[in-house]
Design a protein around this motif. Structure first.
Motif, short mmCIF file in Angstrom:
data_model
loop_
_atom_site.label_atom_id
_atom_site.label_comp_id
_atom_site.label_asym_id
_atom_site.label_seq_id
_atom_site.Cartn_x
_atom_site.Cartn_y
_atom_site.Cartn_z
N SER A 1 0.83 -1.20 0.00
CA SER A 1 0.00 0.00 0.00
C SER A 1 0.87 1.26 0.00
CB SER A 1 -0.91 0.02 1.23
OG SER A 1 -0.16 0.32 2.40
N ASN A 2 0.22 2.40 -0.17
CA ASN A 2 0.94 3.68 -0.18
C ASN A 2 1.59 4.01 1.15
OD1 ASN A 2 0.22 4.15 -2.82
ND2 ASN A 2 -1.60 5.34 -2.32
N GLU A 3 1.12 3.41 2.23
CA GLU A 3 1.63 3.72 3.57
C GLU A 3 2.80 2.83 3.98
OE1 GLU A 3 -1.81 3.23 3.04
OE2 GLU A 3 -1.91 5.42 2.71
N ASP A 4 3.15 1.86 3.15
CA ASP A 4 4.18 0.88 3.53
C ASP A 4 5.60 1.39 3.28
OD1 ASP A 4 2.33 -1.02 4.37
OD2 ASP A 4 2.14 -1.91 2.38
N PHE A 5 6.54 0.74 3.97
CA PHE A 5 7.97 0.94 3.72
C PHE A 5 8.48 -0.33 3.04
CE2 PHE A 5 6.86 3.08 7.69
CZ PHE A 5 7.20 4.39 7.37
N LYS B 1 3.34 4.20 -6.72
CA LYS B 1 2.70 4.36 -5.42
C LYS B 1 3.43 5.41 -4.58
CE LYS B 1 0.64 -0.23 -4.87
NZ LYS B 1 -0.64 0.23 -4.32
N LYS B 2 2.91 5.69 -3.40
CA LYS B 2 3.52 6.68 -2.52
C LYS B 2 4.27 6.03 -1.36
CE LYS B 2 0.03 10.21 -3.53
NZ LYS B 2 -1.04 11.08 -2.96
N CYS B 3 4.47 4.72 -1.44
CA CYS B 3 5.18 4.03 -0.37
C CYS B 3 6.64 4.49 -0.34
CB CYS B 3 5.10 2.52 -0.56
SG CYS B 3 5.76 1.93 -2.12
N PHE C 1 7.39 8.18 9.77
CA PHE C 1 6.02 8.04 10.25
C PHE C 1 5.37 9.40 10.36
CE2 PHE C 1 6.49 3.72 12.50
CZ PHE C 1 5.98 3.09 11.38
#
Length: 257
Positions: free
Chosen positions: A50-54, A75-77, A257
């Motif tokens: 997802s976009n929030e992952d590292f 994506k924005k990851c 974060f």
């Protein structure tokens, strides 16, 4: 969530599990993707990111990296070592770049520049190492010219290999360091003070290669503190350094974060 991508063709599973344990200990969920480019069933793994992952590539397998990167860039990851992974360099290219910033590296010579059986006299002394330009290949130690000739004849693609001098002697030590978002730790959790010149060299290497995190091997002459960088690994498992592994997870979370 931290996503660790490894290759089925490399033995990084134990390292990946250690990073996963550390990540979950600090409250960051973690998944490990063991990927094989030849198995189409692995492709749906892409859609679990997802976009929030590292995302951390614990692999030097070029096929795996090139498979994932175009998708991840859409994506924005956060991709660890993103700039480096977008423009991959061979081990020899990395050594040449490091040399340009004033950090000593061993003398080297691409095998395809050696005509027939004309040997290395005056260029590289024995013993020496034959290394593949790919990060995930083993090296071959050659003790003399006869060994070199024998090895040279067996190599089918000399453009993929190079020979490197051995800078080690009885007054030298091999030292490994881990650079993680500007923090430096040494192999084995050694608490001794790290040479400031080596720390500066690691920071310069990070900048020239555009790496957020990596491990690097140095040969250090104990009596003079002269050192050579003999290897940089952009896919470090932080295997022998708990401090580096903790730095990686804590700084990843604190910074992004």
């Amino acid at each position: 969530m931290l996503i660790i991508i490894t290759s089925a063709e490399e033995k990084f599973n134990d390292g990946a599990k250690k990073i996963k344990f550390e990540s979950e200990f600090f409250g960051m969920p973690c998944k490990i993707f063991v990927f094989s480019p030849n198995k189409t069933k692995d492709k749906p793994l892409l859609y679990d990111i997802s976009n929030e992952d590292f995302v951390y590539f614990l692999t030097n397998n070029i096929q795996v990296i090139k498979f994932f990167i175009p998708f991840l860039l859409s994506k924005k990851c956060f991709i660890v070592n993103k700039k480096f992974l977008q423009n991959l360099k061979s081990k020899l290219e990395m050594q040449e770049m490091i040399k340009k910033i004033g950090v000593l590296v061993p003398n080297n010579l691409p095998l395809n520049q050696i005509k027939g059986e004309i040997m290395l006299k005056g260029k590289v002394t024995y013993p020496a190492f034959i290394k593949n330009k790919c990060h995930c290949m083993p090296m071959i130690k050659i003790k003399n010219e006869d060994a070199f000739v024998s090895c040279f004849k067996k190599i089918k693609k000399p453009n993929e290999w190079y020979v490197e001098e051995n800078v080690t002697d009885s007054y030298c030590s091999l030292q490994k360091f881990y650079f993680t978002f500007d923090k430096v730790a040494s192999r084995g959790n050694i608490t001794r003070k790290i040479n400031k010149q080596i720390i500066t060299a690691l920071r310069d290497i990070s900048k020239i290669l555009k790496l957020d995190t990596f491990s690097a091997d140095f040969i250090v002459k104990e009596y003079s503190k002269v050192f050579w960088c003999i290897d940089v690994n952009p896919a470090s498992a932080f295997f022998n350094c708990n401090k580096a592994r903790k730095n990686f997870i804590k700084l990843l979370g604190r910074t992004f974060f």
